[in-house]
Design an enzyme around this catalytic site. Structure first.
Site, PDB file in Angstrom:
ATOM      1  N   GLY A  27       0.728  -1.201  -0.061  1.00 14.25           N
ATOM      2  CA  GLY A  27       0.145   0.040  -0.087  1.00 14.25           C
ATOM      3  C   GLY A  27       0.731   1.089   0.017  1.00 14.25           C
ATOM      4  O   GLY A  27       1.810   1.196  -0.115  1.00 14.25           O
ATOM      5  N   HIS A  33       4.586   1.614  -7.991  1.00 16.15           N
ATOM      6  CA  HIS A  33       3.550   0.627  -8.225  1.00 16.15           C
ATOM      7  C   HIS A  33       2.754   0.770  -9.308  1.00 16.15           C
ATOM      8  O   HIS A  33       2.375  -0.254  -9.888  1.00 16.15           O
ATOM      9  CB  HIS A  33       2.487   1.031  -6.749  1.00 16.15           C
TER      10      HIS A  33
END
Ligand code: AMP
Length: 270
Positions: A27, A33
């Site tokens: 996260g 990402h």
């Protein structure tokens, strides 16, 4: 975008999915990402992103508790990228069964981060094995930013499964600093400092193309970086990019670094 929490939701949601791409994350998503997700979307029919801060890979409780989180922002990013599935498991579900055989790193692998973070890669391999068994993806997209992790996970997962690990380049900011969730823990001054360190190592690699690598040269570079930037260095090492064995020639090799700025541990490779 479907949000999946329980393992039975996974079985239900994925039963008719073929060529599934999986992007595991902890996260606090950033453009690094996002790049992995875009690669998965390009190469796979469906993409699943997991968000799970895996407690077993932290060798320091304080580090685990202070790991940056921002679920709301993460979900917005994933929605914008049109990710098909987000898996946000809880600890209990991931660790619901005991593994038959403990994960043990070979002595030759106890180098770089494995030497300085006891139990870290055992935790990473364990959780990646569990996630792979639950999700059964065709491809897993991982970043070269965590190069040692990438090689260790690839070896373990591809030996046991049909799943392929796809390595993706490191995404950097304009100062050549590798994007990382941990950068959020740095103030503006330290972020600039981390960028200068990245630039210094980038040019060090170019310098090494015409220079012999010696222990003394590395030692001098470590001392210079420590003094110039007031950082603590776990390691600065040059290793073959396939075997991770120490290298005296920059060809086919990478510079690996792990250091602390103000108690925040950063890693990178060039
Ligand atoms: P993390 O959320 O830090 O555990 O990272 C999840 C995945 O994203 C791992 O495969 C990392 O190697 C990858 N990753 C992290 N930072 C970057 C980056 N700057 N560029 C590319 N991939 C990254």
């Amino acid at each position: 975008m479907k949000i999946l929490i329980k393992n039975k939701d996974i079985n239900e949601a994925l039963k008719n999915v073929s060529n599934l791409g999986f992007v595991p994350t902890m996260g606090c998503l950033h453009k690094g990402h996002e790049y992995l997700i875009k690669q998965s979307k390009k190469k796979c029919n469906r993409t699943l992103v997991s968000i799970f801060i895996n407690p077993t890979q932290f060798n320091n409780k304080k580090d685990y508790l202070s790991y940056p989180k921002n679920l709301k922002k993460d979900l917005n990013i994933l929605k914008k990228l049109k990710v098909n599935f987000v898996y946000i498991p809880n600890k209990k579900d991931i660790y619901s069964f005991k593994r038959k055989k403990a994960i043990v790193l070979k002595k030759e692998n106890k180098i770089l981060c494995a030497k300085f973070r006891k139990g870290h890669f055992e935790g990473v391999i364990d959780v990646m094995d569990r996630l792979t068994n639950i999700i059964k993806p065709n491809k897993i997209f991982m970043g070269e930013k965590d190069y040692q992790q990438l090689l260790l996970v690839k070896k373990f997962i591809e030996k046991k499964n049909k799943t392929k690990i796809i390595s993706c380049k490191t995404v950097r900011n304009k100062n050549r600093l590798a994007l990382s969730s941990r950068n959020q823990l740095l103030n503006k001054r330290d972020l600039i400092k981390a960028g200068k360190i990245a630039k210094e190592l980038f040019y060090f690699k170019i310098f090494l193309k015409n220079s012999k690598i010696t222990k003394n040269l590395l030692h001098k570079k470590i001392e210079l970086l420590k003094k110039k930037f007031d950082i603590k260095i776990d390691y600065l090492d040059i290793r073959n990019k396939n075997s991770l064995k120490p290298s005296l020639n920059i060809k086919n090799s990478k510079i690996f670094i792990a250091y602390y700025i103000n108690n925040v541990r950063l890693i990178d490779n060039f």
